[in-house]
Every structure is written in structure tokens, then in C-alpha cells.
Scaffold this motif. Structure first.
Motif, PDB file in Angstrom:
ATOM      1  N   GLY A 142    -115.195 -95.700  33.264  1.00 44.88           N
ATOM      2  CA  GLY A 142    -116.493 -95.486  33.880  1.00 44.88           C
ATOM      3  C   GLY A 142    -116.401 -95.019  35.327  1.00 44.88           C
ATOM      4  O   GLY A 142    -117.415 -94.707  35.938  1.00 44.88           O
ATOM      5  N   LEU A 143    -115.198 -94.986  35.877  1.00 49.69           N
ATOM      6  CA  LEU A 143    -115.024 -94.483  37.240  1.00 49.69           C
ATOM      7  C   LEU A 143    -114.662 -93.004  37.192  1.00 49.69           C
ATOM      8  O   LEU A 143    -114.411 -92.440  36.132  1.00 49.69           O
ATOM      9  CB  LEU A 143    -113.930 -95.275  37.969  1.00 49.69           C
ATOM     10  CG  LEU A 143    -114.193 -96.766  38.151  1.00 49.69           C
ATOM     11  CD1 LEU A 143    -113.020 -97.423  38.878  1.00 49.69           C
ATOM     12  CD2 LEU A 143    -115.492 -97.013  38.903  1.00 49.69           C
ATOM     13  N   GLU A 168    -106.880 -91.437  38.540  1.00 51.95           N
ATOM     14  CA  GLU A 168    -105.623 -90.843  38.996  1.00 51.95           C
ATOM     15  C   GLU A 168    -105.011 -91.679  40.121  1.00 51.95           C
ATOM     16  O   GLU A 168    -103.806 -91.945  40.125  1.00 51.95           O
ATOM     17  CB  GLU A 168    -105.844 -89.410  39.479  1.00 51.95           C
ATOM     18  CG  GLU A 168    -104.561 -88.760  39.976  1.00 51.95           C
ATOM     19  CD  GLU A 168    -104.761 -87.354  40.525  1.00 51.95           C
ATOM     20  OE1 GLU A 168    -103.803 -86.851  41.133  1.00 51.95           O
ATOM     21  OE2 GLU A 168    -105.850 -86.779  40.360  1.00 51.95           O
ATOM     22  N   PHE A 169    -105.824 -92.089  41.071  1.00 50.93           N
ATOM     23  CA  PHE A 169    -105.331 -92.891  42.188  1.00 50.93           C
ATOM     24  C   PHE A 169    -104.706 -94.202  41.685  1.00 50.93           C
ATOM     25  O   PHE A 169    -103.620 -94.584  42.108  1.00 50.93           O
ATOM     26  CB  PHE A 169    -106.459 -93.200  43.182  1.00 50.93           C
ATOM     27  CG  PHE A 169    -106.028 -94.082  44.302  1.00 50.93           C
ATOM     28  CD1 PHE A 169    -105.239 -93.583  45.330  1.00 50.93           C
ATOM     29  CD2 PHE A 169    -106.388 -95.419  44.333  1.00 50.93           C
ATOM     30  CE1 PHE A 169    -104.825 -94.412  46.364  1.00 50.93           C
ATOM     31  CE2 PHE A 169    -105.970 -96.248  45.364  1.00 50.93           C
ATOM     32  CZ  PHE A 169    -105.185 -95.742  46.390  1.00 50.93           C
ATOM     33  N   ALA A 170    -105.381 -94.874  40.770  1.00 47.67           N
ATOM     34  CA  ALA A 170    -104.863 -96.137  40.226  1.00 47.67           C
ATOM     35  C   ALA A 170    -103.524 -95.924  39.525  1.00 47.67           C
ATOM     36  O   ALA A 170    -102.587 -96.718  39.690  1.00 47.67           O
ATOM     37  CB  ALA A 170    -105.881 -96.746  39.263  1.00 47.67           C
TER      38      ALA A 170
END
Length: 118
Positions: free
Chosen positions: A83-84, A90-92
Motif C-alpha cells: 500500500g506504500l 525500494e528503499f526498504a
């Protein structure tokens, strides 16, 4: 090592308390406390945090700091980015891949960025 484990070790060493002595007082095993200090066990329960605070005589801000450190002491974190945005996912994923190789100053900068209020 987790934030809670690091602080627990400092408190214990400052007082000159062994793992065995603290474990007896808290009614847990020395192996459990060692694993907690080294980040091999998950975050401690609220009850154990309370017992630690009582053992070391921590009150007010110091006791709240121990509770805060306990909340931030899960050694195996899972991030749900459903949902983000794609950028957040990608950052995570990039963080997960590189966290072990990040330099302390880079971690400090990222941590400071997370403290920024919108």
C-alpha cells in the motif's frame, strides 16, 4: 546487540552485577539475559522491563527510556510496505540488503532523518 541489551549491559557493569546475579533477581536464566544482551532474543516483555527498572532503581525518564529501548529492540524486523509507494518499497529493500555494511555515520544520518517531523 539491541539498544535494550546494550543499555542493560551498561547498567549491569556499572553496578558490578553479574549475569547470574541479575538473572536470579529477575527469575530468568543467565542464558536468556546473555541472549537478550547480545540481540539473539526478541524484545523483552513489559513485565521484564519493569523488573529491570526496579532492580536498578530507575524512575521517571530513565525508566521510560528503558521501555522505549525495549520497543526498539526487535533484532529481526519485518517491514510491510504493501500500500506504500514503489519508492518506499525500494528503499526498504535496499536498506535490508545494505544495513550490515553501512558505516556508523551513515546510520546516524539516516536515524536523524527519521527523527525529522513533517
Amino acid at each position: 546487540m539491541t539498544p535494550f541489551g546494550a543499555r542493560l549491559r551498561v547498567l549491569r557493569e556499572k553496578r558490578g552485577t553479574t549475569l547470574a546475579e541479575l538473572a536470579t533477581a529477575l527469575q530468568v536464566s543467565p542464558a536468556y539475559l546473555s541472549a537478550l544482551e547480545h540481540g539473539k532474543r526478541g524484545r523483552p516483555s513489559a513485565g521484564l522491563v519493569h523488573q529491570v527498572n526496579e532492580f536498578f532503581g530507575l524512575i521517571w525518564d530513565d525508566a521510560e527510556e528503558m521501555a522505549r529501548l525495549a520497543r526498539l529492540s526487535r533484532p529481526r524486523v519485518t517491514l510491510d510496505t504493501s500500500g506504500l509507494s514503489p519508492d518506499a518499497t525500494e528503499f526498504a529493500n535496499r536498506l535490508a540488503l545494505r544495513i550490515r555494511t553501512l558505516k556508523p555515520d551513515t546510520i546516524a544520518r539516516l536515524s536523524a532523518a527519521l527523527e525529522d517531523k513533517p
